[in-house]
Design a protein around this motif. Structure first.
Motif, PDB file in Angstrom:
ATOM      1  N   GLU A  33     -71.589  -0.471  17.847  1.00  0.00           N
ATOM      2  CA  GLU A  33     -70.592  -1.553  16.964  1.00  0.00           C
ATOM      3  C   GLU A  33     -70.808  -2.780  17.131  1.00  0.00           C
ATOM      4  OE1 GLU A  33     -66.525   0.160  14.593  1.00  0.00           O
ATOM      5  OE2 GLU A  33     -66.566  -0.032  16.486  1.00  0.00           O
ATOM      6  N   GLU A  37     -68.036  -6.138  13.372  1.00  0.00           N
ATOM      7  CA  GLU A  37     -67.752  -4.526  12.698  1.00  0.00           C
ATOM      8  C   GLU A  37     -66.638  -4.022  13.652  1.00  0.00           C
ATOM      9  OE1 GLU A  37     -72.593  -3.336  12.153  1.00  0.00           O
ATOM     10  OE2 GLU A  37     -71.807  -2.731  13.792  1.00  0.00           O
ATOM     11  N   ALA A  38     -66.538  -4.035  15.045  1.00  0.00           N
ATOM     12  CA  ALA A  38     -65.288  -3.215  15.386  1.00  0.00           C
ATOM     13  C   ALA A  38     -63.819  -3.710  14.651  1.00  0.00           C
ATOM     14  CB  ALA A  38     -65.390  -3.790  16.975  1.00  0.00           C
ATOM     15  N   ARG A  50     -65.969 -10.135   3.791  1.00  0.00           N
ATOM     16  CA  ARG A  50     -66.413 -10.255   5.143  1.00  0.00           C
ATOM     17  C   ARG A  50     -65.259 -10.575   5.724  1.00  0.00           C
ATOM     18  NH1 ARG A  50     -69.824  -7.210   8.674  1.00  0.00           N
ATOM     19  NH2 ARG A  50     -70.409  -8.344  10.806  1.00  0.00           N
ATOM     20  N   ILE A  99     -63.380  -5.691  12.319  1.00  0.00           N
ATOM     21  CA  ILE A  99     -62.772  -5.041  11.073  1.00  0.00           C
ATOM     22  C   ILE A  99     -62.193  -3.683  10.457  1.00  0.00           C
ATOM     23  CG2 ILE A  99     -63.934  -4.346   8.545  1.00  0.00           C
ATOM     24  CD1 ILE A  99     -66.052  -7.192   8.709  1.00  0.00           C
ATOM     25  N   ARG A 100     -62.715  -2.605  10.603  1.00  0.00           N
ATOM     26  CA  ARG A 100     -62.622  -1.426  11.615  1.00  0.00           C
ATOM     27  C   ARG A 100     -61.364  -1.158  11.718  1.00  0.00           C
ATOM     28  NH1 ARG A 100     -61.934   1.620  15.542  1.00  0.00           N
ATOM     29  NH2 ARG A 100     -63.613   0.234  16.585  1.00  0.00           N
ATOM     30  N   GLN A 101     -60.605  -2.203  13.076  1.00  0.00           N
ATOM     31  CA  GLN A 101     -59.510  -2.215  13.754  1.00  0.00           C
ATOM     32  C   GLN A 101     -58.776  -2.505  12.799  1.00  0.00           C
ATOM     33  OE1 GLN A 101     -61.519  -3.371  17.710  1.00  0.00           O
ATOM     34  NE2 GLN A 101     -59.755  -3.766  17.578  1.00  0.00           N
ATOM     35  N   CYS A 110     -58.240  -2.395   9.425  1.00  0.00           N
ATOM     36  CA  CYS A 110     -58.516  -1.424   8.334  1.00  0.00           C
ATOM     37  C   CYS A 110     -57.772  -0.244   9.137  1.00  0.00           C
ATOM     38  CB  CYS A 110     -59.725  -0.872   7.986  1.00  0.00           C
ATOM     39  SG  CYS A 110     -61.033  -1.905   7.055  1.00  0.00           S
ATOM     40  N   GLU A 111     -58.019  -0.188  10.368  1.00  0.00           N
ATOM     41  CA  GLU A 111     -57.112   1.065  10.536  1.00  0.00           C
ATOM     42  C   GLU A 111     -55.542   0.368  10.527  1.00  0.00           C
ATOM     43  OE1 GLU A 111     -60.536   3.366  13.401  1.00  0.00           O
ATOM     44  OE2 GLU A 111     -58.762   1.855  14.194  1.00  0.00           O
ATOM     45  N   TRP A 134     -57.127   6.102   0.652  1.00  0.00           N
ATOM     46  CA  TRP A 134     -57.610   5.228   0.751  1.00  0.00           C
ATOM     47  C   TRP A 134     -58.242   4.330   0.609  1.00  0.00           C
ATOM     48  CZ3 TRP A 134     -61.503   2.740   2.837  1.00  0.00           C
ATOM     49  CH2 TRP A 134     -61.134   1.248   4.191  1.00  0.00           C
ATOM     50  N   ILE A 158     -71.222   4.679  17.654  1.00  0.00           N
ATOM     51  CA  ILE A 158     -71.423   5.138  16.015  1.00  0.00           C
ATOM     52  C   ILE A 158     -72.849   5.903  16.485  1.00  0.00           C
ATOM     53  CG2 ILE A 158     -70.489   3.334  15.316  1.00  0.00           C
ATOM     54  CD1 ILE A 158     -72.703   1.934  14.682  1.00  0.00           C
TER      55      ILE A 158
END
Length: 259
Positions: free
Chosen positions: A73, A77-78, A48, A80-82, A84-85, A234, A67
């Protein structure tokens, strides 16, 4: 002597032992090996932290998404998601490749089988020794004379099907509990099982008939195949990305498993 909970650092940033201990509650481990939960928690927090550092290095700013109604988020969390995207690019999934997979493994794409079966149920008790002894005794009688199945079902079964000699009628996937279904699949037509334990108790199962499902047309399974392969692609790309980040990072205080 090394401390029981050594500090962990990711590129010089400390992950406090208290934080690892709190995270360890989310990682089950054998009662006599609590250190395994601590190590799993530390690895999760290291990953993380590596991802958060990478997101900030790329100049990403958190943009929390909703969510659930009224639930958003956290900033981390945001991020990490961004990350990954923007950074994870899975391999292409082609229908031609999926068709090759379909042709190579046709048995995986059959419609559910249909069964005709009967059973004798010995209900679950606090001490299962009694039901097991009764089931074994009835099984001995059935091995000697399988034609007595209906008679013995009416005499011993705790299921309402006993009024019909234990006959359950036609069954399909999902109609019974998994252990019962697994036993049905393993039986030959006319065969009577050894006692099969489920949450309801012990069953003696007789398979009367089985109709194998046909292999479904490729066009029918294609949407499911696309979805499954896209998720797998993925996950593989995400694992490679995470492994690359960890290999470039300087991590002290814990040994990471090889990628």
């Amino acid at each position: 002597m090394k401390p029981l909970l050594p500090p962990v650092f990711v590129n010089g940033v400390e992950i406090p032992a208290e934080r690892i201990a709190n995270e360890a509650q989310n990682h089950p481990a054998p009662k006599n090996k609590p250190g395994l939960a601590w190590q799993a928690a530390a690895r999760a927090l290291v990953l993380r932290e590596v991802m958060l550092q990478e997101a900030r290095a790329r100049g990403l700013s958190p943009d929390p998404a909703e969510i659930a109604p009224g639930q958003f988020e956290t900033g981390d969390e945001a991020l990490i998601r961004q990350l990954c995207e923007s950074a994870i690019t899975p391999g292409a999934v082609t229908d031609a490749g999926l068709h090759d997979h379909y042709l190579a493994h046709p048995e995986r794409f059959r419609a559910p089988s249909l069964y005709e079966a009967a059973h004798i149920l010995f209900p679950r008790e606090m001490d299962m020794a009694g039901p097991r002894a009764r089931a074994q005794a009835v099984l001995v009688e059935l091995r000697a004379n399988p034609r007595r199945f209906a008679e013995l079902a009416r005499a011993h079964s705790a299921c309402s099907s006993k009024e019909n000699g234990g006959v359950l009628g036609q069954l399909s996937a999902g109609d019974t509990v998994p252990e019962f279904e697994t036993a049905l699949e393993a039986l030959a037509e006319g065969q009577i099982s050894d006692p099969v334990e489920t949450r309801f108790g012990l069953h003696l199962i007789r398979l009367d008939a089985r109709a194998r499902g046909d292999v479904l047309p490729f066009e029918v399974v294609l949407p499911r195949l696309r979805d499954a392969r896209a998720k797998a692609a993925w996950a593989q790309a995400a694992a490679r990305f995470a492994s690359d980040l960890l290999m470039k990072a300087t991590i002290d205080g814990i040994r990471l498993r090889a990628a």
